[in-house]
Design a protein around this motif. Structure first.
Motif: not given
Lengths: 240, 240
Positions: B84-112
């Motif tokens: 993918p190029a341009a906007r499509d590539l940005r979408l895929v890269i953003a998803v790769i980064k944002m899943v890390v955030d979601l997983e960490r949020v899941g970890d915080e929920a588990k800690k709570i």
């Protein structure tokens, strides 16, 4: 820093592509070295009540942030222009993920520096410094070893880093219990102990990020995602 | 969930590629919904002393982890196969980064959830619950809105999420001061207050992750990296 392992990346049509990948690795390791120094200085600033050094760490975090943005841009450009596959793609994706970890380690160092400034203002007692020095040097070594594992693409070293995490957690739990005792003994210790607790938690997070980097090294070398898998399973992957 | 904004991605030679991107978005949003529910349930379990629900959150985190690995694999496959190029590539890269955030949020929920189980064992007092409910519902809304901004590719909504973060930090600071007072008033409160502090810190982290997601949305839509930039500069980017 070319070495025998980098030869694996040498088999490309485009010499320029190869150089770009090496450049990406080098810049990542530079950022790693910077962040490592930030953690070391933050712990040093705190335990030596050195507010000048603490201030340097606080300001230095901006440099770390700028490096994150630069490396990220470079990685995305490589994907867009060179369309890497297999092992090369894994390297670039791993770098994109690991810069986030490095940046967060930088944030933790900054948090420690802020607590150092706060504690320095509140006056001199070394309550909790033994614990901070101990865990601090442990996670500093983990971070160093995880970056070294990346530099040498050494999955076994990465595995060793991951195994250290359990020990850091135990040390952290023990330190937290000690601090709780100080707080109960004398309420005048509470505010100070809370600061120490935040520092210990920040250091424990540094250890977690070192583990994330180690997981990415295993992913790069072995092509398998070892997050959320047992240590036994990870050992199996690395041993192959 | 196709809508008018998704038409932007519709201009591809390959219909299959288009479907793969949509599938990636959908799975990411599914993971987001799951994590949102985990945070809500963790806060509910704690403030209602509901250990059954807390246990569900603890176990449910494995499902979040599995989703992370699956989405990551899919994203990397798309890059390797479709280049993918341009906007499509940005979408895929953003998803790769944002899943890390979601997983960490899941970890915080588990800690709570773990703190909920600990507090439930220690017996019933609602000290600190007001603060947890308050900050909990605030960051829950931020997380929801950041995911919504992603679903609709809405940079302005992303900006609104980022602006909330400062308020959460203020709420957190105020709550921490209140808890410090409880601890100083009666040392028997210390252990309990420490648990509440960890929960508040975990919630504050959830807010940070929501902001990271929002930053990625702006990157996807505007093509500019707004991390480590001032709010004024971010507003300028979004306003363009």
């Amino acid at each position: 820093m070319p070495n025998s392992k980098d030869q694996v990346y040498g088999d490309h049509i485009s010499e320029r592509f190869n150089n770009e990948l090496l450049e990406l690795k080098t810049r990542f390791l530079e950022m790693g070295g910077m962040v490592e120094a930030q953690v070391g200085s933050a712990v040093q600033a705190l335990t030596a009540n050195d507010s000048v050094l603490a201030e340097q760490v606080r300001v230095g975090d901006r440099g770390v942030d700028q490096m994150e943005i630069g490396i990220d841009e470079e990685a995305i450009l490589i994907i867009a222009r060179r369309q890497p596959a297999a092992r090369d793609l894994r390297l670039v994706i791993a770098v994109i993920k690991m810069v986030v970890d490095l940046e967060r380690v930088g944030d933790e160092a900054k948090k420690i520096a802020k607590q150092a400034l706060k504690l320095e203002e509140e006056g001199q007692t070394s309550l909790g410094y033994v614990e901070i020095r101990h865990i601090g040097s442990h996670v500093h070594a983990m971070l160093h070893d995880s970056l070294d594992a990346f530099a040498r693409l050494d999955a076994e070293q990465a595995l060793r880093v991951m195994k250290e995490d359990k020990r850091v957690d135990e040390e952290y739990q023990a330190a937290a219990r000690t601090l709780l005792t100080y707080m109960m003994e004398d309420t005048r210790n509470i505010s100070r102990c809370m600061s120490i607790m935040w520092v210990l938690r920040a250091l424990e997070r540094v250890g977690d990020h070192a583990c994330n980097i180690a997981e990415n090294v295993i992913f790069m070398v072995k092509g398998e995602d070892v997050r959320h898998t047992s240590m036994e399973e990870t050992e199996r992957v690395v041993g192959r």
